[in-house]
Design a protein around this motif. Structure first.
Motif, short mmCIF file in Angstrom:
data_model
loop_
_atom_site.label_atom_id
_atom_site.label_comp_id
_atom_site.label_asym_id
_atom_site.label_seq_id
_atom_site.Cartn_x
_atom_site.Cartn_y
_atom_site.Cartn_z
N VAL A 1 17.78 29.19 22.88
CA VAL A 1 19.23 29.88 23.17
C VAL A 1 20.77 28.52 21.74
CG1 VAL A 1 21.43 30.69 24.89
CG2 VAL A 1 18.70 30.21 25.62
N THR A 2 20.75 29.85 21.22
CA THR A 2 22.28 28.72 19.69
C THR A 2 23.12 29.69 20.50
OG1 THR A 2 21.05 30.30 19.09
CG2 THR A 2 20.10 28.02 18.72
N ASP A 3 23.69 29.14 20.15
CA ASP A 3 25.51 30.08 20.25
C ASP A 3 26.66 29.29 19.30
OD1 ASP A 3 27.87 30.38 21.28
OD2 ASP A 3 28.31 29.65 22.28
N CYS A 4 26.82 30.23 18.16
CA CYS A 4 27.14 29.16 16.59
C CYS A 4 27.55 29.97 15.86
CB CYS A 4 26.21 28.12 16.14
SG CYS A 4 27.19 27.66 14.52
N ALA A 5 28.81 30.22 15.28
CA ALA A 5 29.69 31.41 14.95
C ALA A 5 28.64 31.38 13.48
CB ALA A 5 30.64 31.94 15.35
N GLU A 6 29.05 32.26 12.69
CA GLU A 6 28.89 32.55 11.34
C GLU A 6 29.67 31.63 10.50
OE1 GLU A 6 26.37 33.40 9.54
OE2 GLU A 6 25.26 34.83 11.33
N SER A 7 31.11 31.43 11.30
CA SER A 7 31.98 31.45 10.53
C SER A 7 31.95 29.62 10.67
CB SER A 7 33.00 31.82 10.46
OG SER A 7 33.71 31.56 12.41
N VAL A 8 31.81 29.33 11.57
CA VAL A 8 31.66 27.90 12.01
C VAL A 8 31.30 26.60 10.12
CG1 VAL A 8 30.93 25.29 13.26
CG2 VAL A 8 31.42 27.97 14.78
N GLN A 9 31.75 25.85 9.78
CA GLN A 9 31.27 24.89 8.81
C GLN A 9 31.80 23.76 9.52
OE1 GLN A 9 34.06 26.63 5.37
NE2 GLN A 9 32.43 26.93 4.46
N CYS A 10 30.95 22.31 9.04
CA CYS A 10 30.94 21.54 8.96
C CYS A 10 31.05 20.82 7.69
CB CYS A 10 29.93 21.37 9.87
SG CYS A 10 30.06 19.42 10.10
N ARG A 11 32.32 20.32 6.84
CA ARG A 11 31.91 18.55 6.28
C ARG A 11 31.34 17.31 6.80
NH1 ARG A 11 34.95 18.88 1.92
NH2 ARG A 11 36.39 20.79 2.38
N GLY A 12 30.46 17.35 5.80
CA GLY A 12 29.66 15.59 5.40
C GLY A 12 28.61 15.56 5.42
N ASP A 13 27.30 14.74 5.51
CA ASP A 13 26.10 13.98 5.22
C ASP A 13 25.17 15.34 5.82
OD1 ASP A 13 23.81 13.68 3.50
OD2 ASP A 13 24.87 11.86 3.47
N ARG A 14 24.71 16.63 4.89
CA ARG A 14 24.51 16.95 5.45
C ARG A 14 22.30 17.02 5.73
NH1 ARG A 14 20.47 21.51 4.71
NH2 ARG A 14 21.18 23.23 5.70
N ASP A 15 22.16 15.90 5.14
CA ASP A 15 20.77 15.80 5.56
C ASP A 15 20.74 14.88 6.34
OD1 ASP A 15 19.87 17.14 3.14
OD2 ASP A 15 19.92 15.78 1.60
N ARG A 16 21.96 13.87 6.55
CA ARG A 16 21.95 12.89 7.59
C ARG A 16 21.97 13.73 8.75
NH1 ARG A 16 20.59 7.49 7.15
NH2 ARG A 16 22.48 6.64 7.72
N LEU A 17 22.93 14.64 8.81
CA LEU A 17 23.63 15.09 9.57
C LEU A 17 22.04 15.91 10.29
CD1 LEU A 17 27.48 16.36 9.35
CD2 LEU A 17 26.78 14.42 10.97
N GLY A 18 21.54 17.04 9.53
CA GLY A 18 20.54 17.12 9.94
C GLY A 18 19.01 16.72 10.24
N GLN A 19 19.24 15.06 10.51
CA GLN A 19 17.80 13.90 10.67
C GLN A 19 18.73 14.37 12.48
OE1 GLN A 19 18.19 10.50 9.14
NE2 GLN A 19 16.07 9.59 9.74
N VAL A 20 19.72 14.11 12.29
CA VAL A 20 20.73 13.86 13.77
C VAL A 20 20.59 15.18 14.47
CG1 VAL A 20 22.49 13.89 15.22
CG2 VAL A 20 22.74 12.42 13.34
N LEU A 21 20.50 16.28 13.72
CA LEU A 21 20.33 16.98 14.80
C LEU A 21 19.03 17.55 15.12
CD1 LEU A 21 21.45 19.80 15.77
CD2 LEU A 21 21.14 20.60 14.33
N LEU A 22 17.54 17.40 14.47
CA LEU A 22 16.59 17.41 14.15
C LEU A 22 16.07 16.02 15.75
CD1 LEU A 22 13.45 18.01 14.06
CD2 LEU A 22 14.06 17.07 11.82
N ASN A 23 16.86 15.07 15.46
CA ASN A 23 16.32 13.73 16.34
C ASN A 23 16.53 14.36 18.00
OD1 ASN A 23 14.90 12.71 15.04
ND2 ASN A 23 16.61 10.82 14.58
N LEU A 24 17.46 15.41 18.33
CA LEU A 24 17.91 14.90 19.41
C LEU A 24 16.78 16.95 19.69
CD1 LEU A 24 21.94 15.64 19.25
CD2 LEU A 24 21.06 13.70 19.96
N VAL A 25 17.08 17.96 18.93
CA VAL A 25 16.47 18.80 19.52
C VAL A 25 14.49 18.29 19.66
CG1 VAL A 25 15.02 20.76 18.34
CG2 VAL A 25 17.16 20.05 17.73
#
Length: 409
Positions: free
Chosen positions: A290-314
């Motif tokens: 189940v995902t709940d994220c609007a199309e307009s939500v943006q984030c500012r930061g290091d995309r690869d590093r934050l992607g690594q965080v999200l992948l570890n949590l998943v």
């Protein structure tokens, strides 16, 4: 930098106070002289007025100002026509300055030392009478006039004493603070060494187990190179090598100190990318996403590093639900920042373990490295964000990440 500013401020304040005290003292000396001159001129005016009305000078005996030590009137030949000491009237003065007063037609003044040892102020001035020209000699006590000088000296002494005391106290405080700082640094160093030793022991344990397996399987293959089980042993060797590789990769990621490559990206795309990497496990374990994220939500930061965080949590969430469940990933804006949550309906975390889950090498998994959540915390804090966990045994776990707006380096 702060120490230098405080030191310069202290030196500047000390110089300013010393300048004020010395300037006040130097001003007090001429002020005392002006006070004495003023008293002398006042007495001279009174003597001249009395002498005009009483040429015998008898009325001068009643002239007794507080500051007057003695008073004398001399004629042009240096004979005392009047003196506070009657025994000296009619005698000749051995002081030749009276003639200089008549020649200059101006007063002579200065500090003198009396026979008693007292320091006094002397004032010699011409005295013009209707029938003669004489010399007035005044000697004044300086106690009252010098009170302003003594007060300035006392103030300067007190101020210098206070400044010296202040600097001595500051030196002691600085020395004490320095010792405390060194003590804290030493404690931090000892604590770091203790952590390093604990980390080294844990790391050695984590490496030793796969190596022991690799060694055992390799020895079996060496002894029985044509055994039918060799393919399985080879597969296990590869698995253990991959485990070591993952451990080294996690260590390198945790020790990474490079600057974040800041960019603005769509958070929904990052969530979709992370989920795609574990889609096979989701299907295999029958986990509902189940995902709940609007199309307009943006984030500012290091995309690869934050992607690594999200992948570890998943991945952690998937591993917590071996018998299936629901994985929920939600993201929304909050002010200028964003809030990301990853929740599962899995086994949950014991209350006693929740305080340590972000510590390096702490893990409740049989084959885990204990670096996943520690790495997540490190990356989030590099982005000036926070990460927290709420969990209950048997009810699931939720990880909340809050990232502020702005740019990080």
């Amino acid at each position: 930098m702060l120490k230098r500013v405080l030191l310069l401020s202290g030196v500047g304040l000390t110089v300013a106070l010393l300048w004020f005290a010395i300037s006040n003292y130097r001003t007090a000396v001429p002020l005392a002289e002006e006070n004495l001159r003023g008293v002398a001129l006042s007495i001279s005016s009174a003597v001249e007025n009395a002498a005009v009305h009483d040429p015998t000078f008898h009325s001068l005996n009643t002239l007794r100002p507080k500051d007057l030590a003695f008073l004398a009137v001399l004629d042009r030949d240096g004979i005392y026509r009047f003196h506070s000491n009657p025994d000296l009237i009619g005698t000749r003065s051995d002081d030749g300055r009276y003639s200089a007063v008549l020649q200059k037609a101006d007063a002579i003044e200065g500090r003198v030392v009396l026979g008693t040892g007292e320091k006094a102020y002397e004032f010699l001035a011409p005295l013009y009478l209707p029938d003669a020209e004489m010399i007035l000699r005044l000697t004044l006590h300086t106690y009252r006039a010098d009170a302003v000088v003594r007060k300035a000296e006392l103030n300067m002494t007190i101020l210098i004493g206070l400044l010296l005391t202040g600097w001595v106290m500051a030196a002691f405080i600085y020395r004490f603070a320095l010792r405390e700082e060194l003590h804290h640094l030493e404690m931090a160093r000892q604590e770091g060494l203790a952590r390093l030793g604990e980390m080294g022991a844990t790391l050695a344990h984590e490496i030793r187990n796969p190596l022991a397996g690799i060694k055992g399987f390799a020895q079996i293959i060496e002894k029985k190179p044509i055994d039918s089980r060799n393919s399985e042993f080879g597969r296990l060797i590869v698995a253990e090598v991959l485990r070591l590789e993952n451990l080294v990769t996690s260590l390198l990621s945790y020790a990474k100190t490079e600057r974040n490559a800041v960019s603005l990206f769509w958070l929904k795309e990052l969530i979709a990318h992370s989920v795609a990497l574990v889609s096979a496990e989701l299907a295999q374990q029958k986990i509902t996403l189940v995902t709940d994220c609007a199309e307009s939500v943006q984030c500012r930061g290091d995309r690869d590093r934050l992607g690594q965080v999200l992948l570890n949590l998943v991945k952690n969430a998937v591993q917590a639900m071996p018998d299936g469940g629901t994985l929920t990933i939600a993201a929304q804006t909050r002010g200028r920042g964003v809030v990301i949550s990853v929740s599962d309906t899995g086994q949950g975390i014991n209350e006693e373990d929740q305080a340590r889950i972000f510590e390096p090498f702490f893990t409740t998994k049989a084959r885990g490295t204990g670096l996943g959540l520690a790495l997540c915390k490190k990356i989030v804090e590099e982005h000036q964000g926070t990460i927290s966990v709420t969990s209950a045994a048997g009810k699931g776990t939720s990880v909340i990440i809050e990232l502020p707006g702005g740019v990080w380096e």
